[in-house]
Design a protein around this motif. Structure first.
Motif, PDB file in Angstrom:
ATOM      1  N   MET A   1       5.567  62.439  56.111  1.00 24.20           N
ATOM      2  CA  MET A   1       4.134  61.885  55.831  1.00 24.20           C
ATOM      3  C   MET A   1       3.075  62.763  56.113  1.00 24.20           C
ATOM      4  N   ASP A   2       3.354  63.637  57.046  1.00 25.88           N
ATOM      5  CA  ASP A   2       1.928  64.318  57.255  1.00 25.88           C
ATOM      6  C   ASP A   2       1.666  65.135  55.948  1.00 25.88           C
ATOM      7  N   ILE A   3       2.856  65.890  55.406  1.00 26.16           N
ATOM      8  CA  ILE A   3       2.492  66.626  54.128  1.00 26.16           C
ATOM      9  C   ILE A   3       1.972  65.780  53.061  1.00 26.16           C
ATOM     10  N   LEU A   4       2.657  64.463  52.715  1.00 26.92           N
ATOM     11  CA  LEU A   4       1.857  63.724  51.928  1.00 26.92           C
ATOM     12  C   LEU A   4       0.698  63.136  52.149  1.00 26.92           C
ATOM     13  N   ASP A   5       0.165  62.942  53.101  1.00 31.53           N
ATOM     14  CA  ASP A   5      -1.346  62.812  53.576  1.00 31.53           C
ATOM     15  C   ASP A   5      -2.208  63.971  53.388  1.00 31.53           C
ATOM     16  N   GLY A   6      -1.770  65.121  53.550  1.00 30.25           N
ATOM     17  CA  GLY A   6      -2.393  66.194  53.256  1.00 30.25           C
ATOM     18  C   GLY A   6      -2.568  66.581  51.853  1.00 30.25           C
ATOM     19  N   LYS A   7      -1.613  66.523  50.834  1.00 28.48           N
ATOM     20  CA  LYS A   7      -1.750  66.462  49.700  1.00 28.48           C
ATOM     21  C   LYS A   7      -2.718  65.557  49.123  1.00 28.48           C
ATOM     22  N   ILE A   8      -2.541  64.143  49.467  1.00 30.87           N
ATOM     23  CA  ILE A   8      -3.368  63.143  49.085  1.00 30.87           C
ATOM     24  C   ILE A   8      -4.757  63.460  49.395  1.00 30.87           C
ATOM     25  N   ASP A   9      -5.104  64.135  50.466  1.00 31.15           N
ATOM     26  CA  ASP A   9      -6.438  64.517  50.997  1.00 31.15           C
ATOM     27  C   ASP A   9      -6.884  65.775  49.884  1.00 31.15           C
ATOM     28  N   GLU A  10      -5.884  66.560  49.823  1.00 28.45           N
ATOM     29  CA  GLU A  10      -6.518  67.681  48.826  1.00 28.45           C
ATOM     30  C   GLU A  10      -6.599  67.288  47.579  1.00 28.45           C
ATOM     31  N   LEU A  11      -5.845  66.555  46.783  1.00 28.83           N
ATOM     32  CA  LEU A  11      -6.215  65.808  45.692  1.00 28.83           C
ATOM     33  C   LEU A  11      -7.449  65.183  45.637  1.00 28.83           C
ATOM     34  N   HIS A  12      -7.932  64.603  46.802  1.00 28.30           N
ATOM     35  CA  HIS A  12      -9.209  63.660  46.567  1.00 28.30           C
ATOM     36  C   HIS A  12     -10.236  64.807  46.580  1.00 28.30           C
ATOM     37  N   GLU A  13     -10.258  65.512  47.515  1.00 22.99           N
ATOM     38  CA  GLU A  13     -11.349  66.674  47.414  1.00 22.99           C
ATOM     39  C   GLU A  13     -11.328  67.300  46.053  1.00 22.99           C
ATOM     40  N   PHE A  14     -10.322  67.793  45.431  1.00 20.49           N
ATOM     41  CA  PHE A  14      -9.972  68.507  44.182  1.00 20.49           C
ATOM     42  C   PHE A  14     -10.967  67.480  43.104  1.00 20.49           C
ATOM     43  N   ARG A  15     -10.563  66.344  43.502  1.00 19.34           N
ATOM     44  CA  ARG A  15     -11.139  65.138  42.267  1.00 19.34           C
ATOM     45  C   ARG A  15     -12.598  64.998  42.353  1.00 19.34           C
ATOM     46  N   GLN A  16     -13.238  65.009  43.892  1.00 18.71           N
ATOM     47  CA  GLN A  16     -14.616  65.060  43.958  1.00 18.71           C
ATOM     48  C   GLN A  16     -15.120  66.281  43.453  1.00 18.71           C
ATOM     49  N   GLY A  17     -14.815  67.522  43.729  1.00 20.34           N
ATOM     50  CA  GLY A  17     -15.230  68.757  43.263  1.00 20.34           C
ATOM     51  C   GLY A  17     -15.385  68.834  41.552  1.00 20.34           C
ATOM     52  N   LEU A  18     -14.096  68.278  41.148  1.00 20.53           N
ATOM     53  CA  LEU A  18     -14.204  68.219  39.558  1.00 20.53           C
ATOM     54  C   LEU A  18     -15.298  67.193  39.297  1.00 20.53           C
ATOM     55  N   SER A  19     -15.551  66.002  39.602  1.00 24.61           N
ATOM     56  CA  SER A  19     -16.585  65.266  39.413  1.00 24.61           C
ATOM     57  C   SER A  19     -17.973  65.781  39.440  1.00 24.61           C
ATOM     58  N   LYS A  20     -18.110  66.400  40.593  1.00 23.10           N
ATOM     59  CA  LYS A  20     -19.552  67.076  40.893  1.00 23.10           C
ATOM     60  C   LYS A  20     -19.906  68.173  39.910  1.00 23.10           C
ATOM     61  N   LEU A  21     -18.760  69.041  39.418  1.00 19.85           N
ATOM     62  CA  LEU A  21     -18.891  70.187  38.473  1.00 19.85           C
ATOM     63  C   LEU A  21     -19.339  69.488  37.249  1.00 19.85           C
ATOM     64  N   GLY A  22     -18.651  68.517  36.672  1.00 17.77           N
ATOM     65  CA  GLY A  22     -18.911  67.805  35.448  1.00 17.77           C
ATOM     66  C   GLY A  22     -20.431  67.363  35.408  1.00 17.77           C
ATOM     67  N   VAL A  23     -21.142  66.756  36.586  1.00 14.49           N
ATOM     68  CA  VAL A  23     -22.318  66.253  36.762  1.00 14.49           C
ATOM     69  C   VAL A  23     -23.238  67.343  36.420  1.00 14.49           C
ATOM     70  N   ASP A  24     -22.988  68.309  37.107  1.00 12.31           N
ATOM     71  CA  ASP A  24     -23.980  69.571  36.929  1.00 12.31           C
ATOM     72  C   ASP A  24     -23.933  70.280  35.659  1.00 12.31           C
TER      73      ASP A  24
END
Length: 354
Positions: free
Chosen positions: A330-353
């Motif tokens: 469960m801890d590994i799954l939560d870490g992967k989900i958080d990492e994927l969420h941060e990666f999506r936010q970074g990708l969205s910000k890069l597309g807007v810039d």
């Protein structure tokens, strides 16, 4: 012999605008032949130029005319008989200088011809006056020295000769007077034309100053345009650099999209693994139920407590290890989900810039 050309050149012909007396009107669409002609019978000089079948210059040169250089390649003169001002534009300064020198020579020749004509007229006039004074004395001498028959016989042929001479001299004097009046009229006309020419020259000088100012303004505008062109070239260079950066960003976006697909695939695998957790929980509940049943049977079967205790301890150990593994998962799954969420936010910000 008639008229013969004595000098020929080529130039663009202009005439002063008769309405404004300021602007030049082209008389020829291109450079045409302009020639000096000398008439030996009349002892006169003319400037003649023909464009096709049209005579655009027919100017008789008089001693009062003046050829003026208004620029390095342009000159002009006023013709009172034609009631206009002629202008010539030459291809070089040397051609203009030669034309001006020839104009001065022809002008001097015309002046000499006029002076000779005036001297001849004055000589004829003086001769007529002297003949008029001598005629009475001759007749008086004839009256004194002879009778009427003698006067008729001796004075008759001489008187007829003197009479014809007097008539010729009178006609020459009248012609001289008429020429003098004509020359006075021409002189007055030339003075008026000279005054108009002076005004035209002053206006031409003013126009030259205006053209100089316009040229200076054009040069300033040209400098500004050059600066603007340099700025636009710099902007074009910046735009090219921006295009290169956009191309690099496009490649980076493609790489990030590829990484995102990999992350989504990994997440899908994690989701599949997460589907096993309810089954494990069900197993844990079953084991708990069995444990409770075993405890109840423990009361009933004290004899089998030791064996059952061993089984219970084993079951508890298995349950603990399974819970530990489940928590780690469960801890590994939560870490992967958080990492994927941060990666999506970074990708969205890069597309807007971008």
């Amino acid at each position: 012999m008639g008229e013969q050309p004595i000098y020929t050149t080529r130039a663009h012909v202009f005439q002063i605008d008769p309405s404004t007396k300021k602007n030049w009107v082209p008389a020829s669409k291109q450079a045409v032949t302009v020639s000096y002609f000398y008439d030996s019978t009349r002892n006169s000089y003319r400037i003649i130029s023909v464009d096709g079948s049209k005579v655009i210059i027919n100017s008789t040169i008089t001693p009062n005319m003046t050829f003026t250089k208004t620029s390095q390649k342009f000159g002009q003169w006023a013709d009172s008989r034609a009631n206009t001002v002629f202008g010539l534009g030459f291809a070089s300064e040397q051609q203009l200088s030669k034309f001006a020198e020839k104009f001065q020579e022809v002008k001097e020749s015309a002046k000499m011809a006029r002076d000779k004509s005036q001297e001849k007229a004055e000589t004829l006039s003086n001769h007529s006056q002297e003949s008029g004074r001598e005629t009475p004395s001759t007749n008086q001498a004839a009256n004194i020295n002879g009778t009427d028959d003698e006067k008729i016989s001796h004075v008759g042929p001489e008187a007829a000769l003197l009479k014809s001479e007097n008539e010729r001299l009178k006609s020459a004097v009248e012609q001289s007077n008429s020429n003098a009046k004509k020359w006075e009229t021409e002189l007055q006309t030339l003075r008026e034309n000279n005054a108009r020419l002076v005004d035209a020259l002053q206006e031409s000088s003013a126009n030259v100053e205006s053209w100089k100012k316009q040229l200076s303004t054009c040069k300033e505008e040209s400098d500004k345009l050059r600066e603007k062109i340099a700025e636009l070239e710099a902007q074009c260079n910046e735009a090219n650099q921006e295009k290169q950066r956009n191309a690099q960003l496009t490649l980076r976006v493609q790489e990030l999209e590829t990484e995102l697909q990999d992350k989504e695939q990994e997440l899908e695998n994690l989701r599949k693994q997460a589907e096993i957790i309810p089954h494990l929980m069900a197993q844990c509940e079953d084991i708990t139920t069995k444990l409770q049943a075993a405890e109840m049977k423990n009361k009933e079967l004290e004899g089998r407590i030791e064996g059952l205790q061993v089984e219970i301890n084993d079951s508890r150990q298995k349950q603990g290890s399974m819970k530990g593994e489940l928590k780690k998962f469960m801890d590994i799954l939560d870490g992967k989900i958080d990492e994927l969420h941060e990666f999506r936010q970074g990708l969205s910000k890069l597309g807007v810039d971008n």
